[in-house]
Scaffold this motif. Sequence first.
Motif, short mmCIF file in Angstrom:
data_model
loop_
_atom_site.label_atom_id
_atom_site.label_comp_id
_atom_site.label_asym_id
_atom_site.label_seq_id
_atom_site.Cartn_x
_atom_site.Cartn_y
_atom_site.Cartn_z
N THR A 80 42.38 82.01 3.52
CA THR A 80 42.20 83.42 4.11
C THR A 80 41.12 84.02 3.41
OG1 THR A 80 43.87 84.19 2.69
CG2 THR A 80 44.30 83.92 5.09
N SER A 81 41.03 83.48 1.81
CA SER A 81 39.90 84.29 1.06
C SER A 81 38.59 83.71 1.58
CB SER A 81 40.16 83.49 -0.27
OG SER A 81 39.78 82.23 -0.40
N LEU A 82 38.36 82.59 2.20
CA LEU A 82 37.05 82.11 2.82
C LEU A 82 36.40 82.99 4.02
CD1 LEU A 82 37.99 78.20 2.79
CD2 LEU A 82 36.41 79.70 1.05
N ILE A 105 45.35 96.96 0.34
CA ILE A 105 46.33 95.91 -0.49
C ILE A 105 46.45 94.58 0.43
CG2 ILE A 105 48.59 95.29 -1.65
CD1 ILE A 105 46.47 97.08 -3.17
N GLY A 106 46.62 94.86 1.86
CA GLY A 106 46.76 93.63 2.61
C GLY A 106 45.43 92.80 2.86
N LEU A 107 44.30 93.50 2.74
CA LEU A 107 43.14 92.51 2.47
C LEU A 107 43.09 91.68 1.19
CD1 LEU A 107 40.63 95.21 4.28
CD2 LEU A 107 41.77 93.25 5.37
N ALA A 108 43.44 92.68 0.14
CA ALA A 108 43.29 91.82 -1.24
C ALA A 108 44.13 90.66 -1.20
CB ALA A 108 43.60 92.98 -2.26
N CYS A 109 45.21 90.99 -0.44
CA CYS A 109 46.34 89.85 -0.72
C CYS A 109 45.64 88.41 0.16
CB CYS A 109 47.53 90.20 0.25
SG CYS A 109 48.89 89.06 0.13
N ALA A 110 44.66 88.63 1.01
CA ALA A 110 44.19 87.56 1.44
C ALA A 110 43.43 86.66 0.23
CB ALA A 110 42.92 88.04 2.48
N ILE A 111 42.99 87.28 -0.64
CA ILE A 111 42.36 86.63 -1.85
C ILE A 111 43.27 86.29 -2.94
CG2 ILE A 111 40.68 86.71 -3.55
CD1 ILE A 111 39.23 89.03 -1.68
N LYS A 112 44.39 87.32 -3.16
CA LYS A 112 45.40 87.19 -4.18
C LYS A 112 46.75 87.39 -3.47
CE LYS A 112 45.47 89.11 -8.88
NZ LYS A 112 44.78 87.98 -9.61
N PRO A 113 47.32 86.07 -3.18
CA PRO A 113 48.43 86.08 -2.53
C PRO A 113 49.52 86.74 -3.10
CG PRO A 113 47.63 83.89 -2.53
CD PRO A 113 46.83 84.88 -3.67
N GLN A 114 49.76 86.69 -4.54
CA GLN A 114 50.86 87.25 -5.28
C GLN A 114 51.09 88.84 -4.98
OE1 GLN A 114 48.09 85.97 -6.86
NE2 GLN A 114 48.10 86.38 -9.11
N PHE A 115 50.08 89.60 -4.46
CA PHE A 115 49.91 90.96 -4.08
C PHE A 115 50.92 91.05 -2.92
CE2 PHE A 115 46.14 92.82 -6.17
CZ PHE A 115 46.52 92.52 -7.49
N ALA A 117 45.88 85.20 11.00
CA ALA A 117 45.89 84.49 12.52
C ALA A 117 44.43 84.00 12.56
CB ALA A 117 46.02 85.69 13.29
N ILE A 118 43.53 84.77 12.33
CA ILE A 118 42.23 84.52 12.40
C ILE A 118 42.05 83.21 11.38
CG2 ILE A 118 39.75 84.92 11.94
CD1 ILE A 118 40.40 87.77 12.50
N SER A 119 42.25 83.42 10.18
CA SER A 119 42.18 82.15 9.28
C SER A 119 42.78 80.73 9.74
CB SER A 119 42.70 82.67 7.81
OG SER A 119 42.64 81.51 6.99
#
Length: 440
Positions: free
Chosen positions: A86-88, A191-201, A229-231
């Motif tokens: 998802t981070s990509l 925070i949901g968007l940040a979770c795409a990069i940092k899963p522990q959030f 879903a998009i990822s």
Amino acid sequence: MSPAVDPGAPPARAWRLALLALLILGALLGGRDLIRAADLGYVLTAAFDSWTPMIRALDLLRGPEGAALYERLFFAEQTKFQYPPTSLLPIDLLGAIMPLSLANLNLLNLALALLNAAALALLTRFVFRAAPTPAFDLRWLPALAFAAALLFQPFTRAFVLGQIQIWIDLAVTLACLLWWTGRRGAAGVLIGLACAIKPQFGMLLLWALLWRRWDFVAGFLAAALPVAAISVLRYGWHNHLAYLDVLSFIARHGESFHANNSVNGIVHRLLFNGPNLTWDPNAFAPYHPVVHAATLLASLAFLALPLLPALLWRRGQPRVFDFGFALLCFTMASPIAWEHHYGVMLPLYVLALRFTLVEAPAASRPRLLTLLALSWVLAAGRIPLLGALSGTPFNVLQAHLFLGAALLLGVLGVAVYRRQDARAPASDAPHRGGLSSPAR
């Protein structure tokens, strides 16, 4: 009419000088990264920590081996690409509108870093504007907060390294600001968007569910579910499942390099299990059962600390202090917590200072201020000469950033558990936070 001032409080000038001295000390300790951050030519050409592995991952995804991203990149090539697929997505999108060069990505990071400093100043203004008749004039604090962001070594380190962590830091600062102003659903989106990069959030979703903070939950899911879903559609279901193998490998091994400020890194170094002073870009620390066990126990403890209040006092509502406390706990729970991961502490210092100066019992304020000052000195920059201790049991002092984070966590923990203790055992007793709005 001027506000009443506590006659026993130190004069405003003394507070200004003390805080300014702390800032300068932090700047001196983080001097090397400050110099590099000021050298834009160096940063635009040499920073690669996030960008190079991410660009390589995108290249693989577009080729014949894209269906086995982590098998190829992480395990075969031994490139430390530790982000979820998802981070990509944001990097992929940026590549569609501009060349993915180091210069372009770092110029974007520079803009976001300055935006984060401005957001921190705005948070400080809101937090202390609502303070009831403070003991001294705090109107100058936003400018000090802006400077603090640019002098905080974990934050400048992320910029120097070319780290996507800058994006997470900005999301956290804005989330704290939105929570304070009553927009907890929007905070959940960030925070949901940040979770795409940092899963522990993602643990913040469980935290909010236990608190029944439905607006935050809705915002989190509204952002995280479409991104996931998009990822999956773009990068394949297998790559998302394979990322779990990456997380399992990291949890079992971790990093012994001194910049890893986690229990995992501390125990590795105490056992002299792996390199301390030399960064290996292609290998993790050797597996050690004692390190693995200590990592799991520490992670469980850090995860339990913010969840316990939600389980014990479920009729109450979390405040921004609870949110900051949980966020720092989930950061410290990770087996690998690099220096730049602690850039999220900046807005938490503002919240802790608000609690200490305004809400904490007067008798405990000197102690809490001392802990905050010590925390800043330990966390704001690298303390020199500690590398000489790498071959001794005193190498635990190399993790001074972890110790600084623990002190900040302690101050926030007083805000969290004191509020709860004041209400227990009558969980439906009135809120006693001392803020102008109990929802904060």
